[in-house]
Enzyme design. Structure first.
Site, short mmCIF file in Angstrom:
data_model
loop_
_atom_site.label_atom_id
_atom_site.label_comp_id
_atom_site.label_asym_id
_atom_site.label_seq_id
_atom_site.Cartn_x
_atom_site.Cartn_y
_atom_site.Cartn_z
N LEU A 37 58.23 61.49 54.96
CA LEU A 37 57.28 61.41 53.90
C LEU A 37 58.08 60.90 52.70
O LEU A 37 59.10 61.53 52.14
CB LEU A 37 56.41 62.77 53.43
CG LEU A 37 55.14 62.61 52.68
CD1 LEU A 37 54.26 61.25 53.38
CD2 LEU A 37 54.52 63.59 52.57
N ASP A 38 58.03 59.74 52.02
CA ASP A 38 58.83 59.31 50.76
C ASP A 38 58.62 60.23 49.78
O ASP A 38 57.70 61.00 49.41
CB ASP A 38 58.05 58.02 50.33
CG ASP A 38 58.43 56.81 51.12
OD1 ASP A 38 59.39 56.89 52.11
OD2 ASP A 38 57.91 55.75 50.95
#
Length: 301
Positions: A37-38
């Site tokens: 997840l960024d």
């Protein structure tokens, strides 16, 4: 400690940093996240501990759900709010225009993610090359968008949306593409992942909660079992007569319950109602692909 933690990743923290915190809190060295997840995004981040990492290839993580704000008026080089503005416009879409654009981008579509994505080209993530000032051709890819639901219109020309999609979909790229369809530059203002396969935000554990539980010696009580995320696979119950074969990890015969599983198909293996791992069908045998003995059995050995 073989299992999963469903972590609520905060904005501004990398997935690797979350894993580092869990490694320190649990004392488990073998730990990793299932799906990046960024850093600028928040939401569900499944974390695998111990032998649960062997199940990575079989997780039901193809179904994702996100809540995002698509902001119109500017396009950025990162496709999100952290980047530099590279295009501006004031042809702001109305609700009807937006819904038509969303419908056009539902189904199997082609995306070209930003240079600031984690996609690897030449063995190196694009965002690292972008930070060095390099420019490369970003490969286009086919992704699946199941649904784009408009939740509400927000201030500063934003549209809050819920997106159900498949693995590998970039929501910030979707926001930029929505801008192109609407004739007005756009970027992703915010992103929250609310679902990743079997893991949902409803029972996600914040890092603050995890730290408090660890201090009280209760963190393991929130550890989800290894088979939590693979309930989509067929379940095969092995008779007690085959206990030694199961314990020794040797091939098993194709039992009646497994006869309908196609060649090469994975299945969950249980003995005395305990999960032992995953086998695949090879001809008239079941071959182990990921064996995870119950903790009681591991202690006995």
């Amino acid at each position: 400690m073989n299992g999963f933690y469903n972590i609520l990743k905060p904005t501004g923290m990398s997935s690797a940093a979350v894993v580092a915190v869990l490694r320190r809190l649990t004392g488990v060295k073998r730990i990793g996240h299932a799906g990046t997840l960024d850093p600028e995004a928040a939401g569900v981040l499944p974390v695998m501990t111990g032998k649960a990492a062997r199940l990575f290839d079989y997780l039901a993580d193809k179904e994702k759900e996100y809540v995002a704000v698509c902001a119109f008026g500017t396009r950025t080089d990162t496709q999100d709010a952290t980047g530099a503005v590279i295009e501006e416009g004031d042809n702001y879409p109305d609700r009807e225009t937006f819904l038509k654009a969303a419908e056009a981008l539902t189904g199997d579509i082609i995306q070209t993610p930003s240079m600031f994505s984690a996609i690897k080209v030449g063995g190196q993530p694009l965002y690292l090359r972008a930070r060095k000032g390099e420019t490369v051709d970003v490969p286009a890819r086919k992704v699946r968008i199941d649904r784009i639901e408009l939740l509400r219109e927000t201030e500063n020309h934003g549209f809050e949306i819920r997106v159900n999609c498949g693995r590998g979909t970039y929501i910030r790229t979707l926001c930029e593409d929505l801008g192109k369809k609407c004739g007005c530059p756009a970027h992703m203002r915010s992103l929250l992942r609310t679902k990743s396969g079997a893991f949902t935000i409803d029972n996600a554990l914040s890092l603050e909660e995890a730290k408090a539980l660890a201090e009280d010696g209760l963190l393991e009580s929130r550890l989800l079992p290894p088979d939590y995320a693979i309930g989509h696979l067929p379940r095969i119950n092995i008779p007690a007569a085959y206990r030694k074969k199961v314990e020794n990890g040797v091939k098993l015969p194709v039992l009646p319950a497994a006869e309908e599983v196609p060649e090469g198909g994975p299945m969950r293996i249980y003995l005395d109602n305990q999960f032992w791992g995953i086998c695949i069908r090879r001809g008239d045998e079941l071959a182990w692909k990921a064996q995870i003995a119950p903790e009681e059995a591991e202690e006995m050995n």
